[in-house]
Design an enzyme around this catalytic site. Structure first.
Site, short mmCIF file in Angstrom:
data_model
loop_
_atom_site.label_atom_id
_atom_site.label_comp_id
_atom_site.label_asym_id
_atom_site.label_seq_id
_atom_site.Cartn_x
_atom_site.Cartn_y
_atom_site.Cartn_z
NE ARG A 157 -0.13 0.86 37.46
CZ ARG A 157 0.77 1.84 37.45
NH1 ARG A 157 0.43 3.04 37.05
NH2 ARG A 157 2.01 1.61 37.84
CE LYS A 199 -14.89 -15.36 29.22
NZ LYS A 199 -15.06 -16.78 28.87
CD GLU A 249 -19.61 -18.21 19.15
OE1 GLU A 249 -20.38 -18.55 20.05
OE2 GLU A 249 -18.37 -18.31 19.23
CD GLU A 304 -16.09 -18.43 31.89
OE1 GLU A 304 -16.13 -17.60 30.97
OE2 GLU A 304 -15.48 -19.50 31.83
CG ASN A 331 -17.15 -21.26 28.34
OD1 ASN A 331 -16.85 -20.39 27.52
ND2 ASN A 331 -16.81 -21.18 29.60
CG HIS A 348 -14.06 -19.10 17.60
ND1 HIS A 348 -13.57 -19.85 18.65
CD2 HIS A 348 -15.20 -18.53 18.05
CE1 HIS A 348 -14.40 -19.73 19.69
NE2 HIS A 348 -15.39 -18.93 19.35
N1 LIG Z 1 -14.06 -12.15 23.62
C1 LIG Z 1 -15.02 -13.04 23.46
O1 LIG Z 1 -15.94 -13.15 24.29
C2 LIG Z 1 -15.00 -13.93 22.26
C3 LIG Z 1 -16.12 -14.70 21.92
C4 LIG Z 1 -16.10 -15.45 20.75
C5 LIG Z 1 -14.96 -15.44 19.94
N2 LIG Z 1 -13.89 -14.70 20.30
C6 LIG Z 1 -12.69 -14.64 19.44
O2 LIG Z 1 -13.08 -14.01 18.23
C7 LIG Z 1 -12.20 -14.46 17.18
C8 LIG Z 1 -13.04 -14.78 15.97
O3 LIG Z 1 -13.70 -13.62 15.58
P1 LIG Z 1 -14.29 -13.44 14.10
O4 LIG Z 1 -15.01 -14.66 13.69
O5 LIG Z 1 -14.98 -12.14 14.08
O6 LIG Z 1 -12.97 -13.48 13.22
P2 LIG Z 1 -11.96 -12.41 12.59
O7 LIG Z 1 -11.73 -11.27 13.47
O8 LIG Z 1 -10.81 -13.21 12.15
O9 LIG Z 1 -12.73 -11.94 11.28
C9 LIG Z 1 -13.04 -12.89 10.28
C10 LIG Z 1 -12.58 -12.47 8.89
O10 LIG Z 1 -13.48 -11.51 8.40
C11 LIG Z 1 -12.78 -10.37 7.90
N3 LIG Z 1 -13.68 -9.23 8.09
C12 LIG Z 1 -14.02 -8.62 9.24
N4 LIG Z 1 -14.99 -7.73 9.03
C13 LIG Z 1 -15.28 -7.78 7.70
C14 LIG Z 1 -16.22 -7.09 6.87
N5 LIG Z 1 -17.10 -6.22 7.38
N6 LIG Z 1 -16.22 -7.36 5.54
C15 LIG Z 1 -15.35 -8.27 5.03
N7 LIG Z 1 -14.47 -8.97 5.76
C16 LIG Z 1 -14.44 -8.72 7.09
C17 LIG Z 1 -11.50 -10.36 8.67
O11 LIG Z 1 -10.47 -9.68 7.99
C18 LIG Z 1 -11.21 -11.84 8.83
O12 LIG Z 1 -10.57 -12.32 7.68
C19 LIG Z 1 -11.43 -15.64 17.73
O13 LIG Z 1 -10.12 -15.24 18.01
C20 LIG Z 1 -12.16 -15.99 19.02
O14 LIG Z 1 -11.32 -16.53 19.98
C21 LIG Z 1 -13.90 -13.95 21.43
#
Ligand SMILES: NC(=O)c1ccc[n+]([C@@H]2O[C@H](COP(=O)([O-])OP(=O)(O)OC[C@H]3O[C@@H](n4cnc5c(N)ncnc54)[C@H](O)[C@@H]3O)[C@@H](O)[C@H]2O)c1
Length: 366
Positions: free
Chosen positions: A121, A143, A185, A237, A245, A264
């Site tokens: 929980r 989130k 972003e 939200e 968004n 993304h």
């Molecule tokens: N919770 C939220 O508010 C929110 C907001 C925006 C996006 N998201 C989510 O976040 C995700 C995308 O996140 P992301 O862009 O960080 O992608 P990710 O977690 O896939 O990381 C991107 C790539 O970078 C690599 N990586 C990570 N750190 C590294 C480092 N220091 N050196 C080398 N490689 C590294 C990872 O292995 C991966 O291949 C999506 O699933 C999206 O839906 C969530």
């Protein structure tokens, strides 16, 4: 080290930012969570690159510690992974007195956050973002969630971390493609906030894409401070938080249509382009402003490519999107920097022409 306070009324927490601060995380946890065990969910690539530092961190934790290593992919942001994390926690006798820390990008952060929210929980949770996107966006705001039935983030919870520890030294190994996504972003935040942020980003775009630490530091601080203030006002939200968004209804639908083969952040850049077009088409954004704002999007033209897509499918995915109630697609659009409109219903025709414009624009860069 910079400290940015995220002032949630019921659960305020801090975002720590600095270079090489990961090496101090063990002391921070031993001091602030003296009775807690530590369980990390770590991105496989990050673990390979920083094995010594991560293992030495775990060894320096006063109480029990363990790790769960996972490949960061949208396919792995799933019930199966959630089950594996919970099984590992149970098998290794981790209880309610566990701090679960996510070390990785947004995929690991979202998944591990949901694992923390649902284990016993809810157990304490910390974010250690290692991508630019996670530092400026996903680690903040609580989130958490997983993908299900081909819909992104459809199952999840609002679950705030106890703290966020962003070490910009991790960015030294981040591939260029991921920098582009993070800056995507940040562009969103530039549109959401004010002309100073927008002008700073416009002037320093190249430096940001190429990982200039000083420039990134300021961009991360500004983005986090803005997101923190929005989340503090509307955590769940129900209103204001929807501004975050901007571009995302287009982006999420494209990600699903392209079977998650697009990143993304890339989808967000496309989504921002479509949101600008739509805003212009329905007459809330003047042609002059559109031109000026679109110059920032133009910077990405040679950096990303969008494959052609099925507009009808995108439209149906948008209708299914959890944020769209009563069978109508509603958008976050803008009439100026910091001047954002929520819940704008858009005619299907306009929508299709915006999607076509975005598609044409990013296909040219092939
Ligand atoms: N919770 C939220 O508010 C929110 C907001 C925006 C996006 N998201 C989510 O976040 C995700 C995308 O996140 P992301 O862009 O960080 O992608 P990710 O977690 O896939 O990381 C991107 C790539 O970078 C690599 N990586 C990570 N750190 C590294 C480092 N220091 N050196 C080398 N490689 C590294 C990872 O292995 C991966 O291949 C999506 O699933 C999206 O839906 C969530």
């Amino acid at each position: 080290m910079n400290k940015i306070k995220i002032n949630l009324p019921e659960k305020p927490y801090s975002f720590y930012l600095g270079e090489n601060i990961f090496d101090k995380l063990d002391k921070f946890i031993n001091k602030n969570y003296p009775a807690h065990s530590v369980f990390i969910v770590v991105d496989k690539t990050v673990y390979k690159l920083y094995k010594l530092r991560v293992d030495s961190f775990l060894k320096s934790i006063k109480n029990k510690s363990n790790k769960f290593i996972l490949t960061a992919s949208e396919e792995n942001k799933s019930f199966e992974s959630l089950k594996k994390i919970h099984s590992s926690l149970i098998k290794n006798n981790f209880g309610r007195d566990t701090l679960l820390a996510a070390i990785g990008g947004g995929i690991i952060g979202d998944l591990a956050g949901f694992a923390a929210a649902t284990f016993m929980r809810g157990i304490p949770f910390a974010q250690v973002p290692t991508t630019l996107l996670a530092m400026v966006d996903s680690s903040v705001g609580g989130k958490t969630g997983i993908n299900f039935s081909n819909t992104k983030n459809v199952i999840g919870a609002f679950y705030q971390p106890g703290f966020i520890y962003a070490d910009t030294a991790f960015l030294k190994t981040l591939p260029k493609k991921e920098f582009i996504c993070g800056v995507g972003e940040i562009v969103k935040y530039a549109f959401l906030t004010n002309k100073y942020f927008f002008n700073f980003l416009t002037r320093n775009f190249e430096k940001a894409i190429n990982g200039d630490t000083n420039v990134l530091n300021r961009l991360i601080r500004n983005s986090v401070a803005y997101k923190g203030s929005v989340v503090a006002e509307d955590e769940k939200e129900s209103g204001l938080r929807k501004v975050l968004n901007l571009g995302h209804t287009f982006a999420h639908a494209l990600e699903v249509e392209q079977d998650h083969k697009i990143k993304h952040g890339e989808a967000v850049i496309f989504g921002l382009a479509c949101a600008l077009y739509t805003s212009k088409e329905i007459g809330i954004l003047t042609a002059d402003r559109f031109k000026r704002y679109f110059n920032l999007i133009r910077e990405f033209q040679d950096l990303i490519t969008i494959n052609s897509f099925d507009k009808r499918k995108i439209y149906n995915i948008m209708l299914r999107d959890k944020k769209n109630l009563q069978g109508k697609v509603k958008f976050v659009l803008l009439s100026g920097i910091g001047d954002i409109l929520l819940n704008v219903e858009v005619d299907k025709k306009v929508l299709y022409s915006s999607l076509e414009a975005g598609e044409r624009y990013f296909q040219k860069s092939k």
